[in-house]
Design a protein around this motif. Sequence first.
Motif, PDB file in Angstrom:
ATOM      1  N   ASP A  14      71.017  48.015  17.260  1.00  0.00           N
ATOM      2  CA  ASP A  14      70.281  49.177  16.752  1.00  0.00           C
ATOM      3  C   ASP A  14      68.829  49.169  17.222  1.00  0.00           C
ATOM      4  OD1 ASP A  14      72.493  50.190  15.419  1.00  0.00           O
ATOM      5  OD2 ASP A  14      71.915  49.355  13.467  1.00  0.00           O
ATOM      6  N   THR A  17      68.785  50.060  20.990  1.00  0.00           N
ATOM      7  CA  THR A  17      69.127  51.467  21.194  1.00  0.00           C
ATOM      8  C   THR A  17      67.959  52.360  20.795  1.00  0.00           C
ATOM      9  OG1 THR A  17      71.472  50.988  20.798  1.00  0.00           O
ATOM     10  CG2 THR A  17      70.786  53.285  20.622  1.00  0.00           C
ATOM     11  N   ARG A  21      65.869  54.828  23.262  1.00  0.00           N
ATOM     12  CA  ARG A  21      65.832  56.267  22.991  1.00  0.00           C
ATOM     13  C   ARG A  21      64.411  56.791  22.801  1.00  0.00           C
ATOM     14  NH1 ARG A  21      70.884  57.433  18.928  1.00  0.00           N
ATOM     15  NH2 ARG A  21      72.452  57.575  20.566  1.00  0.00           N
ATOM     16  N   LYS A  68      78.632  51.356  17.623  1.00  0.00           N
ATOM     17  CA  LYS A  68      77.229  51.085  17.922  1.00  0.00           C
ATOM     18  C   LYS A  68      77.072  50.503  19.322  1.00  0.00           C
ATOM     19  CE  LYS A  68      75.625  50.535  13.240  1.00  0.00           C
ATOM     20  NZ  LYS A  68      74.525  50.018  12.458  1.00  0.00           N
ATOM     21  N   VAL A  71      77.354  53.350  21.846  1.00  0.00           N
ATOM     22  CA  VAL A  71      76.118  54.135  21.880  1.00  0.00           C
ATOM     23  C   VAL A  71      75.042  53.371  22.649  1.00  0.00           C
ATOM     24  CG1 VAL A  71      74.252  55.068  20.430  1.00  0.00           C
ATOM     25  CG2 VAL A  71      76.646  55.416  19.773  1.00  0.00           C
ATOM     26  N   ASN A  72      74.948  52.063  22.397  1.00  0.00           N
ATOM     27  CA  ASN A  72      73.987  51.216  23.088  1.00  0.00           C
ATOM     28  C   ASN A  72      74.276  51.190  24.583  1.00  0.00           C
ATOM     29  OD1 ASN A  72      73.479  48.041  23.973  1.00  0.00           O
ATOM     30  ND2 ASN A  72      71.797  48.944  22.792  1.00  0.00           N
ATOM     31  N   ALA A  74      75.705  53.488  26.353  1.00  0.00           N
ATOM     32  CA  ALA A  74      75.324  54.776  26.935  1.00  0.00           C
ATOM     33  C   ALA A  74      73.810  54.853  27.129  1.00  0.00           C
ATOM     34  CB  ALA A  74      75.813  55.918  26.042  1.00  0.00           C
TER      35      ALA A  74
END
Length: 114
Positions: A14, A17, A21, A68, A71-72, A74
Amino acid sequence: MLEISIQRLEEIVDQETLALRTRKAINLKDFNDRKSQALLELTRSLRHVQGTSPDPALAARVGALKVKLAVNQAALKVHLEAVREISTSLSDAIRHAESDGTYTQSISSAGRRP
């Protein structure tokens, strides 16, 4: 112990990421080292539950971790593609600046005309 290992890995993922972002300057090697260590701990913890009946709560927690991680992945892919584009642009600019024009496409194409 397994819950703690999953939680630790989720927190690291998290953090990375979010940093990617929000375009914060980060040390990717540090995050990679931390994720590798957390993954090692998770693997060791999983050995203790092998052969036991599946725990639905644990399966849900692992499923959430998997999301998760996707997503990380990506976010990392976008970051790496941007780095690749920038390095290509810089490389091209350096090559162009150092060239005296002797071997450019327009000159070599002109020499092949009949």
